[in-house]
Design a protein around this motif. Structure first.
Motif, PDB file in Angstrom:
ATOM      1  N   ALA A  57     -16.354  31.588  24.769  1.00  0.00           N
ATOM      2  CA  ALA A  57     -16.255  32.671  23.779  1.00  0.00           C
ATOM      3  C   ALA A  57     -15.442  33.842  24.328  1.00  0.00           C
ATOM      4  O   ALA A  57     -15.801  35.002  24.109  1.00  0.00           O
ATOM      5  N   ARG A  58     -14.401  33.514  25.079  1.00  0.00           N
ATOM      6  CA  ARG A  58     -13.483  34.539  25.603  1.00  0.00           C
ATOM      7  C   ARG A  58     -14.200  35.639  26.379  1.00  0.00           C
ATOM      8  O   ARG A  58     -13.910  36.824  26.225  1.00  0.00           O
ATOM      9  N   GLY A  59     -15.198  35.248  27.147  1.00  0.00           N
ATOM     10  CA  GLY A  59     -15.900  36.194  28.004  1.00  0.00           C
ATOM     11  C   GLY A  59     -17.078  36.899  27.373  1.00  0.00           C
ATOM     12  O   GLY A  59     -17.816  37.593  28.055  1.00  0.00           O
ATOM     13  N   SER A  60     -17.270  36.726  26.078  1.00  0.00           N
ATOM     14  CA  SER A  60     -18.408  37.377  25.425  1.00  0.00           C
ATOM     15  C   SER A  60     -19.578  36.397  25.321  1.00  0.00           C
ATOM     16  O   SER A  60     -19.439  35.217  25.599  1.00  0.00           O
ATOM     17  N   GLU A  61     -20.717  36.920  24.932  1.00  0.00           N
ATOM     18  CA  GLU A  61     -21.904  36.079  24.751  1.00  0.00           C
ATOM     19  C   GLU A  61     -22.170  35.890  23.263  1.00  0.00           C
ATOM     20  O   GLU A  61     -23.276  36.112  22.773  1.00  0.00           O
ATOM     21  N   THR A  62     -21.156  35.464  22.540  1.00  0.00           N
ATOM     22  CA  THR A  62     -21.265  35.249  21.105  1.00  0.00           C
ATOM     23  C   THR A  62     -22.097  34.012  20.825  1.00  0.00           C
ATOM     24  O   THR A  62     -21.784  32.922  21.312  1.00  0.00           O
ATOM     25  N   VAL A  63     -23.147  34.201  20.069  1.00  0.00           N
ATOM     26  CA  VAL A  63     -24.023  33.101  19.675  1.00  0.00           C
ATOM     27  C   VAL A  63     -24.225  33.146  18.167  1.00  0.00           C
ATOM     28  O   VAL A  63     -24.056  34.211  17.564  1.00  0.00           O
ATOM     29  N   PRO A  64     -24.547  32.027  17.563  1.00  0.00           N
ATOM     30  CA  PRO A  64     -24.741  30.740  18.203  1.00  0.00           C
ATOM     31  C   PRO A  64     -23.420  30.121  18.653  1.00  0.00           C
ATOM     32  O   PRO A  64     -22.396  30.272  18.006  1.00  0.00           O
ATOM     33  N   THR A  65     -23.494  29.453  19.787  1.00  0.00           N
ATOM     34  CA  THR A  65     -22.422  28.591  20.267  1.00  0.00           C
ATOM     35  C   THR A  65     -23.036  27.207  20.331  1.00  0.00           C
ATOM     36  O   THR A  65     -24.175  27.047  20.767  1.00  0.00           O
ATOM     37  N   VAL A  66     -22.296  26.217  19.867  1.00  0.00           N
ATOM     38  CA  VAL A  66     -22.842  24.868  19.780  1.00  0.00           C
ATOM     39  C   VAL A  66     -21.890  23.884  20.458  1.00  0.00           C
ATOM     40  O   VAL A  66     -20.678  23.933  20.253  1.00  0.00           O
ATOM     41  N   ASP A  67     -22.465  22.992  21.255  1.00  0.00           N
ATOM     42  CA  ASP A  67     -21.725  21.909  21.907  1.00  0.00           C
ATOM     43  C   ASP A  67     -22.214  20.610  21.284  1.00  0.00           C
ATOM     44  O   ASP A  67     -23.369  20.227  21.433  1.00  0.00           O
ATOM     45  N   VAL A  68     -21.319  19.957  20.565  1.00  0.00           N
ATOM     46  CA  VAL A  68     -21.649  18.673  19.946  1.00  0.00           C
ATOM     47  C   VAL A  68     -20.847  17.601  20.680  1.00  0.00           C
ATOM     48  O   VAL A  68     -19.641  17.448  20.462  1.00  0.00           O
ATOM     49  N   ALA A  69     -21.501  16.910  21.599  1.00  0.00           N
ATOM     50  CA  ALA A  69     -20.878  15.831  22.361  1.00  0.00           C
ATOM     51  C   ALA A  69     -19.549  16.268  22.973  1.00  0.00           C
ATOM     52  O   ALA A  69     -18.566  15.538  22.941  1.00  0.00           O
ATOM     53  N   GLY A  70     -19.516  17.496  23.515  1.00  0.00           N
ATOM     54  CA  GLY A  70     -18.322  17.988  24.176  1.00  0.00           C
ATOM     55  C   GLY A  70     -17.393  18.821  23.312  1.00  0.00           C
ATOM     56  O   GLY A  70     -16.470  19.448  23.818  1.00  0.00           O
ATOM     57  N   GLU A  71     -17.619  18.846  22.016  1.00  0.00           N
ATOM     58  CA  GLU A  71     -16.844  19.688  21.101  1.00  0.00           C
ATOM     59  C   GLU A  71     -17.603  21.006  20.938  1.00  0.00           C
ATOM     60  O   GLU A  71     -18.688  21.015  20.351  1.00  0.00           O
ATOM     61  N   VAL A  72     -17.042  22.088  21.453  1.00  0.00           N
ATOM     62  CA  VAL A  72     -17.727  23.377  21.447  1.00  0.00           C
ATOM     63  C   VAL A  72     -17.189  24.248  20.317  1.00  0.00           C
ATOM     64  O   VAL A  72     -15.975  24.370  20.139  1.00  0.00           O
ATOM     65  N   ARG A  73     -18.107  24.836  19.574  1.00  0.00           N
ATOM     66  CA  ARG A  73     -17.756  25.757  18.489  1.00  0.00           C
ATOM     67  C   ARG A  73     -18.575  27.038  18.648  1.00  0.00           C
ATOM     68  O   ARG A  73     -19.766  26.994  18.939  1.00  0.00           O
ATOM     69  N   VAL A  74     -17.914  28.169  18.433  1.00  0.00           N
ATOM     70  CA  VAL A  74     -18.568  29.472  18.488  1.00  0.00           C
ATOM     71  C   VAL A  74     -18.834  29.920  17.058  1.00  0.00           C
ATOM     72  O   VAL A  74     -17.925  29.951  16.230  1.00  0.00           O
ATOM     73  N   ASN A  75     -20.093  30.226  16.778  1.00  0.00           N
ATOM     74  CA  ASN A  75     -20.547  30.669  15.463  1.00  0.00           C
ATOM     75  C   ASN A  75     -20.140  29.708  14.340  1.00  0.00           C
ATOM     76  O   ASN A  75     -19.554  30.119  13.334  1.00  0.00           O
TER      77      ASN A  75
END
Length: 93
Positions: A57-75
């Protein structure tokens, strides 16, 4: 919502969240309502989880962040997470 029987190398959905985050609560509730098993990580209780989020998340703690089998998405939206889970063979519905 963590599934203790999941094999270590099996694809999974990891949700990084923090207390008090309305977006996190909403996403977690909607994924649970859809029947998707998740492995949850509170970034305020787990420094490794917080570091993972900052790395994506470019250094921020933006949540939710989700990792789906290696595919990471922020919010991500619930529909995006469910689509990624279906594509990874984690969810069928």
């Amino acid at each position: 919502m963590s599934d203790a029987t999941t094999e270590p190398d099996a694809p999974r959905v990891r949700v990084y969240w923090r207390r008090g985050c309305w977006f996190c609560s909403s996403l977690r509730r909607q994924l649970a309502d859809a029947g998707l098993e998740t492995e949850e990580h509170d970034i305020w209780a787990d420094e490794e989880a917080a570091a993972f989020v900052r790395a994506h998340a470019r250094g921020s703690e933006t949540v939710p962040t989700v990792d789906v089998a290696g595919e990471v998405r922020v919010n991500p939206s619930p529909s995006e997470v469910l689509a990624l889970a279906r594509a990874a063979g984690i969810a069928t519905a």
